[in-house]
Motif scaffolding. Structure first.
Motif, mmCIF file in Angstrom:
data_model
loop_
_atom_site.group_PDB
_atom_site.id
_atom_site.type_symbol
_atom_site.label_atom_id
_atom_site.label_comp_id
_atom_site.label_asym_id
_atom_site.label_seq_id
_atom_site.Cartn_x
_atom_site.Cartn_y
_atom_site.Cartn_z
ATOM 1 N N PRO A 291 7.588 10.531 -4.966
ATOM 2 C CA PRO A 291 6.772 9.826 -5.691
ATOM 3 C C PRO A 291 7.690 8.601 -5.855
ATOM 4 O O PRO A 291 6.739 7.288 -6.023
ATOM 5 N N LEU A 292 8.745 8.385 -6.735
ATOM 6 C CA LEU A 292 9.944 6.909 -7.404
ATOM 7 C C LEU A 292 9.662 6.552 -6.227
ATOM 8 O O LEU A 292 9.439 5.047 -6.525
ATOM 9 N N LYS A 293 9.801 6.801 -4.920
ATOM 10 C CA LYS A 293 9.770 5.552 -3.781
ATOM 11 C C LYS A 293 8.819 5.298 -3.651
ATOM 12 O O LYS A 293 8.623 3.936 -3.036
ATOM 13 N N VAL A 294 7.217 5.820 -3.293
ATOM 14 C CA VAL A 294 6.620 5.529 -3.169
ATOM 15 C C VAL A 294 5.725 4.196 -4.248
ATOM 16 O O VAL A 294 5.180 3.289 -3.820
ATOM 17 N N ILE A 295 6.101 4.479 -5.328
ATOM 18 C CA ILE A 295 5.777 3.567 -6.256
ATOM 19 C C ILE A 295 6.682 2.397 -6.632
ATOM 20 O O ILE A 295 6.048 1.184 -7.079
ATOM 21 N N ALA A 296 8.123 2.801 -6.030
ATOM 22 C CA ALA A 296 8.701 1.267 -5.945
ATOM 23 C C ALA A 296 8.264 0.232 -5.076
ATOM 24 O O ALA A 296 7.992 -0.831 -4.802
ATOM 25 N N PHE A 297 7.467 0.892 -3.591
ATOM 26 C CA PHE A 297 7.241 0.235 -3.112
ATOM 27 C C PHE A 297 6.148 -0.469 -3.185
ATOM 28 O O PHE A 297 5.368 -1.430 -3.024
ATOM 29 N N ILE A 298 5.164 0.028 -4.242
ATOM 30 C CA ILE A 298 3.668 -0.460 -4.131
ATOM 31 C C ILE A 298 4.251 -1.851 -5.979
ATOM 32 O O ILE A 298 3.649 -2.499 -5.475
ATOM 33 N N CYS A 299 5.395 -1.385 -6.477
ATOM 34 C CA CYS A 299 5.934 -1.657 -7.078
ATOM 35 C C CYS A 299 5.712 -3.795 -6.206
ATOM 36 O O CYS A 299 5.163 -4.367 -6.721
ATOM 37 N N GLY A 300 6.761 -3.508 -5.454
ATOM 38 C CA GLY A 300 6.802 -4.960 -5.102
ATOM 39 C C GLY A 300 6.041 -5.054 -4.181
ATOM 40 O O GLY A 300 6.140 -6.428 -3.473
ATOM 41 N N PHE A 301 4.619 -4.601 -3.629
ATOM 42 C CA PHE A 301 3.466 -5.069 -2.859
ATOM 43 C C PHE A 301 3.298 -6.012 -4.053
ATOM 44 O O PHE A 301 1.919 -6.815 -3.744
ATOM 45 N N ILE A 302 2.742 -5.207 -4.774
ATOM 46 C CA ILE A 302 2.558 -5.850 -5.722
ATOM 47 C C ILE A 302 2.242 -7.056 -6.586
ATOM 48 O O ILE A 302 1.493 -8.187 -7.259
ATOM 49 N N VAL A 303 4.199 -6.946 -6.943
ATOM 50 C CA VAL A 303 4.758 -8.613 -7.064
ATOM 51 C C VAL A 303 4.114 -9.756 -5.973
ATOM 52 O O VAL A 303 4.195 -11.280 -6.219
ATOM 53 N N ILE A 304 4.180 -9.262 -4.250
ATOM 54 C CA ILE A 304 3.866 -10.284 -3.540
ATOM 55 C C ILE A 304 2.402 -11.264 -3.817
ATOM 56 O O ILE A 304 2.155 -11.966 -4.082
ATOM 57 N N ILE A 305 1.266 -9.998 -4.067
ATOM 58 C CA ILE A 305 0.047 -10.736 -5.006
ATOM 59 C C ILE A 305 0.118 -11.458 -6.049
ATOM 60 O O ILE A 305 0.082 -12.617 -5.988
ATOM 61 N N LEU A 306 1.398 -10.984 -6.905
ATOM 62 C CA LEU A 306 1.317 -11.730 -8.398
ATOM 63 C C LEU A 306 2.147 -13.363 -7.829
ATOM 64 O O LEU A 306 1.563 -14.170 -8.553
#
Length: 203
Positions: free
Chosen positions: A15-30
């Motif tokens: 799950p940590l890899k999935v969370i890292a992917f989600i963090c990267g996606f959030i950064v794109i939006i921000l």
């Protein structure tokens, strides 16, 4: 016929890899929000972004930085630190998009060698993105302080877009840590099972 033993490779997505992917996606939006906004730096009758600055209708002269424009939005001032901050933020966005895509490829692939390579590339690119963003967020206020005497305003404040930049930096840092902490070796398991093959010929 005697049973045979086979070894299966089982890949488990942490799950940590999935969370890292989600963090990267959030950064794109921000980062898109921060780049598009004109609310990096604010004062009475004045809003400044990375590409535009806006003079409000009820502005009281003299204008900041000795400008003489009527109310409206104009291209950003020809100042080195504003351009440098914009370039660094664009680099942050591009590198974060790359690292997020590579992380997604690593999550999807079943080949553990390719998976390891994807995660290693992703963490290096995401680290580059984090360094670029931190440089921009430090450069902007430090260089603005050097021209504060030209501001012609008693009170200046950094707007929500600058805060969004720091939010993106936090998510980037989290993504880098998650990719570093979750070791690839923990994702590969080997399982033995016995299979009985019935090869007897029927008459």
């Amino acid at each position: 016929m005697a049973p045979t033993t086979t070894i299966e490779t089982i890949t488990i997505t942490r799950p940590l890899k999935v969370i890292a992917f989600i963090c990267g996606f959030i950064v794109i939006i921000l980062m898109i929000m921060a780049l598009a906004s004109n609310d990096w730096l604010m004062a009475e009758g004045w809003r400044q972004g990375l590409f535009l600055h806006c003079i409000e209708e009820d502005v009281i002269p003299p204008l900041p930085f000795n400008l003489h424009d009527p109310p409206g939005c104009y291209y950003s001032r020809d100042v080195t630190y504003i351009k440098a901050t914009a370039v660094l933020c664009i680099i942050t966005l591009i590198t974060d998009v790359i690292s997020t895509i590579v992380t997604g490829i690593g999550l999807k692939t079943q080949n553990h060698n390719n998976k390891y390579k994807c995660y290693r590339i992703a963490v290096l690119v995401m680290l580059m993105s984090l360094i670029s963003l931190l440089t921009a967020l430090i450069l902007y206020p430090v260089c603005f302080a050097a021209e504060l005497n030209l501001g012609n305003r008693p009170v200046w404040q950094f707007g929500w877009a600058y805060g969004v930049g720091w939010g993106a930096a936090i998510f980037l840092f989290g993504g880098v840590v998650l990719l570093l902490c979750d070791k690839e070796s923990e994702e590969i398991y080997y399982k033995e099972r016995k299979i009985v093959h019935d090869n007897q010929l029927r008459a």
